[in-house]
Design a protein around this motif. Structure first.
Motif, mmCIF file in Angstrom:
data_model
loop_
_atom_site.group_PDB
_atom_site.id
_atom_site.type_symbol
_atom_site.label_atom_id
_atom_site.label_comp_id
_atom_site.label_asym_id
_atom_site.label_seq_id
_atom_site.Cartn_x
_atom_site.Cartn_y
_atom_site.Cartn_z
ATOM 1 N N UNK A 71 2.375 16.760 -6.032
ATOM 2 C CA UNK A 71 0.997 16.700 -6.528
ATOM 3 C C UNK A 71 0.421 15.306 -6.363
ATOM 4 N N UNK A 72 1.224 14.288 -6.692
ATOM 5 C CA UNK A 72 0.753 12.908 -6.586
ATOM 6 C C UNK A 72 0.421 12.568 -5.142
ATOM 7 N N UNK A 73 1.317 12.961 -4.212
ATOM 8 C CA UNK A 73 1.096 12.649 -2.803
ATOM 9 C C UNK A 73 -0.107 13.402 -2.250
ATOM 10 N N UNK A 74 -0.303 14.633 -2.680
ATOM 11 C CA UNK A 74 -1.438 15.421 -2.195
ATOM 12 C C UNK A 74 -2.759 14.781 -2.605
ATOM 13 N N UNK A 78 -5.654 12.996 -0.205
ATOM 14 C CA UNK A 78 -7.058 13.411 -0.296
ATOM 15 C C UNK A 78 -7.961 12.214 -0.571
ATOM 16 N N UNK A 79 -7.539 11.376 -1.505
ATOM 17 C CA UNK A 79 -8.322 10.180 -1.837
ATOM 18 C C UNK A 79 -8.410 9.218 -0.671
ATOM 19 N N UNK A 80 -7.269 9.020 0.019
ATOM 20 C CA UNK A 80 -7.256 8.111 1.169
ATOM 21 C C UNK A 80 -8.155 8.631 2.286
ATOM 22 N N UNK A 81 -8.104 9.948 2.502
ATOM 23 C CA UNK A 81 -8.965 10.531 3.526
ATOM 24 C C UNK A 81 -10.439 10.360 3.213
ATOM 25 N N UNK A 82 -10.775 10.496 1.947
ATOM 26 C CA UNK A 82 -12.177 10.328 1.544
ATOM 27 C C UNK A 82 -12.619 8.879 1.719
ATOM 28 N N UNK A 83 -11.743 7.939 1.351
ATOM 29 C CA UNK A 83 -12.065 6.520 1.538
ATOM 30 C C UNK A 83 -12.280 6.206 3.019
ATOM 31 N N UNK A 121 -12.050 10.680 -9.225
ATOM 32 C CA UNK A 121 -11.247 11.883 -9.412
ATOM 33 C C UNK A 121 -10.103 11.952 -8.401
ATOM 34 N N UNK A 122 -10.363 11.522 -7.156
ATOM 35 C CA UNK A 122 -9.340 11.553 -6.110
ATOM 36 C C UNK A 122 -8.527 10.265 -6.079
ATOM 37 N N UNK A 123 -8.303 9.699 -7.242
ATOM 38 C CA UNK A 123 -7.528 8.461 -7.331
ATOM 39 C C UNK A 123 -6.403 8.639 -8.349
ATOM 40 N N UNK A 124 -5.225 9.115 -7.916
ATOM 41 C CA UNK A 124 -4.122 9.345 -8.852
ATOM 42 C C UNK A 124 -3.595 8.070 -9.488
ATOM 43 N N UNK A 190 -17.164 -1.079 5.309
ATOM 44 C CA UNK A 190 -16.420 -0.042 6.013
ATOM 45 C C UNK A 190 -14.988 -0.454 6.290
ATOM 46 N N UNK A 191 -14.794 -1.708 6.718
ATOM 47 C CA UNK A 191 -13.450 -2.201 6.990
ATOM 48 C C UNK A 191 -12.582 -2.224 5.747
ATOM 49 N N UNK A 192 -13.161 -2.666 4.629
ATOM 50 C CA UNK A 192 -12.402 -2.729 3.374
ATOM 51 C C UNK A 192 -11.977 -1.330 2.935
ATOM 52 N N UNK A 193 -12.882 -0.368 3.047
ATOM 53 C CA UNK A 193 -12.560 1.002 2.643
ATOM 54 C C UNK A 193 -11.439 1.589 3.500
ATOM 55 N N UNK A 194 -11.483 1.327 4.801
ATOM 56 C CA UNK A 194 -10.440 1.848 5.689
ATOM 57 C C UNK A 194 -9.102 1.171 5.401
ATOM 58 N N UNK A 195 -9.131 -0.135 5.143
ATOM 59 C CA UNK A 195 -7.906 -0.852 4.801
ATOM 60 C C UNK A 195 -7.318 -0.323 3.489
ATOM 61 N N UNK A 196 -8.186 -0.092 2.521
ATOM 62 C CA UNK A 196 -7.729 0.455 1.243
ATOM 63 C C UNK A 196 -7.117 1.839 1.435
ATOM 64 N N UNK A 197 -7.737 2.648 2.293
ATOM 65 C CA UNK A 197 -7.202 3.987 2.554
ATOM 66 C C UNK A 197 -5.814 3.888 3.187
ATOM 67 N N UNK A 198 -5.664 2.970 4.155
ATOM 68 C CA UNK A 198 -4.363 2.786 4.799
ATOM 69 C C UNK A 198 -3.336 2.273 3.799
ATOM 70 N N UNK A 199 -3.757 1.395 2.912
ATOM 71 C CA UNK A 199 -2.832 0.837 1.928
ATOM 72 C C UNK A 199 -2.358 1.911 0.964
ATOM 73 N N UNK A 200 -3.256 2.814 0.595
ATOM 74 C CA UNK A 200 -2.887 3.879 -0.343
ATOM 75 C C UNK A 200 -1.765 4.743 0.208
ATOM 76 N N UNK A 201 -1.872 5.125 1.467
ATOM 77 C CA UNK A 201 -0.902 6.071 2.036
ATOM 78 C C UNK A 201 0.390 5.387 2.491
ATOM 79 N N UNK A 202 0.401 4.055 2.547
ATOM 80 C CA UNK A 202 1.607 3.355 2.982
ATOM 81 C C UNK A 202 2.411 2.811 1.818
ATOM 82 N N UNK A 203 1.856 2.883 0.597
ATOM 83 C CA UNK A 203 2.594 2.400 -0.574
ATOM 84 C C UNK A 203 3.663 3.402 -0.993
#
Length: 203
Positions: A71-74, A78-83, A121-124, A190-203
Motif C-alpha cells: 500500500x505504501x509503495x502504491x 502514484x504521488x511521484x507520478x503526479x509530481x 493526499x498522494x503523499x504517504x 518543473x525541475x524541482x518537481x521532477x527531482x522530488x518525484x525521482x527522489x520519492x521513488x528511489x528512497x
C-alpha cells in the motif's frame, strides 16, 4: 489535552508546514500562473488533505498504510507520478503561458484546489510524519474532542501558512518580479518537481 501539550503540537505542525517541498511549488505555481483565488484554493484543499491524513493517523488507519509495503509503495508511486506530470507541464509551459495574471478561464479554481488536494493526499510520507507526531500526544484516554482538536490544528496550520504564502506572492512587486522571470521560474519549478518525484521513488 492540556494547553501546554497543544502548544507543542502547534509548534511541530508549524515546522512541518513551513518545510519546503512539492506543496509549496504547487501553491506558488497556482498563485502566479493564475490568480490569488487559485492559490487559496490549492492551499485549503491541500489543508483538507492534510486533515484527512491526520484523522486517519489518529484513528489508526495510517498505521496500516505505513506498515503495508504494498500500500505504501502504491501510494508513493502514484504521488511521484503526479509530481512528475506537474513538473513536465511546467517545463513545457515556456514563457508565454507561465506566471502571468489571467482570468483563470484556462484553469478553474476547482482544478487548482484538486491539484492542491492531490499533492497532500498522494503523499504517504504524511502518514509517517503524523504517526511520529501524534504518537507523542495520543493516549488511551484521549477523547473524541482531543482527536478532533489535533486534526483541526494540523489542517488549519497548513491552510493558514500557505494562505500567507499566497498573499505574499500575489503582492504587486513580488508578482511582477516573478512575471519578469517567468520562464526561469517555470523551469526551476518543473525541475524541482521532477527531482522530488525521482527522489520519492528511489528512497
Amino acid at each position: 489535552m492540556t494547553f501546554t501539550a497543544w502548544l507543542s503540537l502547534f509548534a511541530v505542525c508549524c515546522l512541518g508546514a513551513m518545510s519546503p517541498g512539492p506543496s509549496l511549488a504547487v501553491v506558488l505555481k497556482q498563485t502566479v500562473t493564475n490568480t490569488r483565488s487559485h492559490g487559496l484554493a490549492a492551499s485549503w484543499f491541500h489543508a483538507a488533505g492534510v486533515g484527512l491524513w491526520a484523522f486517519a493517523t489518529i484513528s489508526g488507519l495510517a498505521i496500516l498504510v505505513a506498515e503495508s509495503e504494498v500500500a505504501f509503495r502504491a501510494i508513493t508511486w502514484l504521488g511521484a507520478g503526479y509530481l512528475a506530470w506537474i513538473g513536465v507541464k511546467a517545463l513545457r509551459a515556456g514563457k508565454a503561458s507561465a506566471f502571468r495574471v489571467n482570468t483563470g478561464k484556462n484553469v478553474s479554481v476547482l482544478t487548482a484546489g484538486i491539484e492542491g488536494a492531490a499533492i497532500s493526499i498522494l503523499n504517504p510520507k504524511l502518514a509517517v510524519f503524523f504517526i511520529a507526531l501524534f504518537s507523542q500526544f495520543v493516549s488511551p484516554d484521549a477523547t473524541l474532542s482531543d482527536q478532533l482538536l489535533m486534526t483541526a490544528t494540523a489542517a488549519l496550520v497548513d491552510g493558514l501558512w500557505y494562505s500567507m504564502v499566497v498573499f505574499l506572492l500575489s503582492h504587486g512587486p513580488v508578482l511582477k518580479t516573478l512575471q519578469n522571470r517567468s520562464q526561469l521560474v517555470n523551469r526551476l519549478t518543473g525541475g524541482i518537481l521532477i527531482i522530488l518525484a525521482a527522489r520519492v521513488v528511489t528512497l
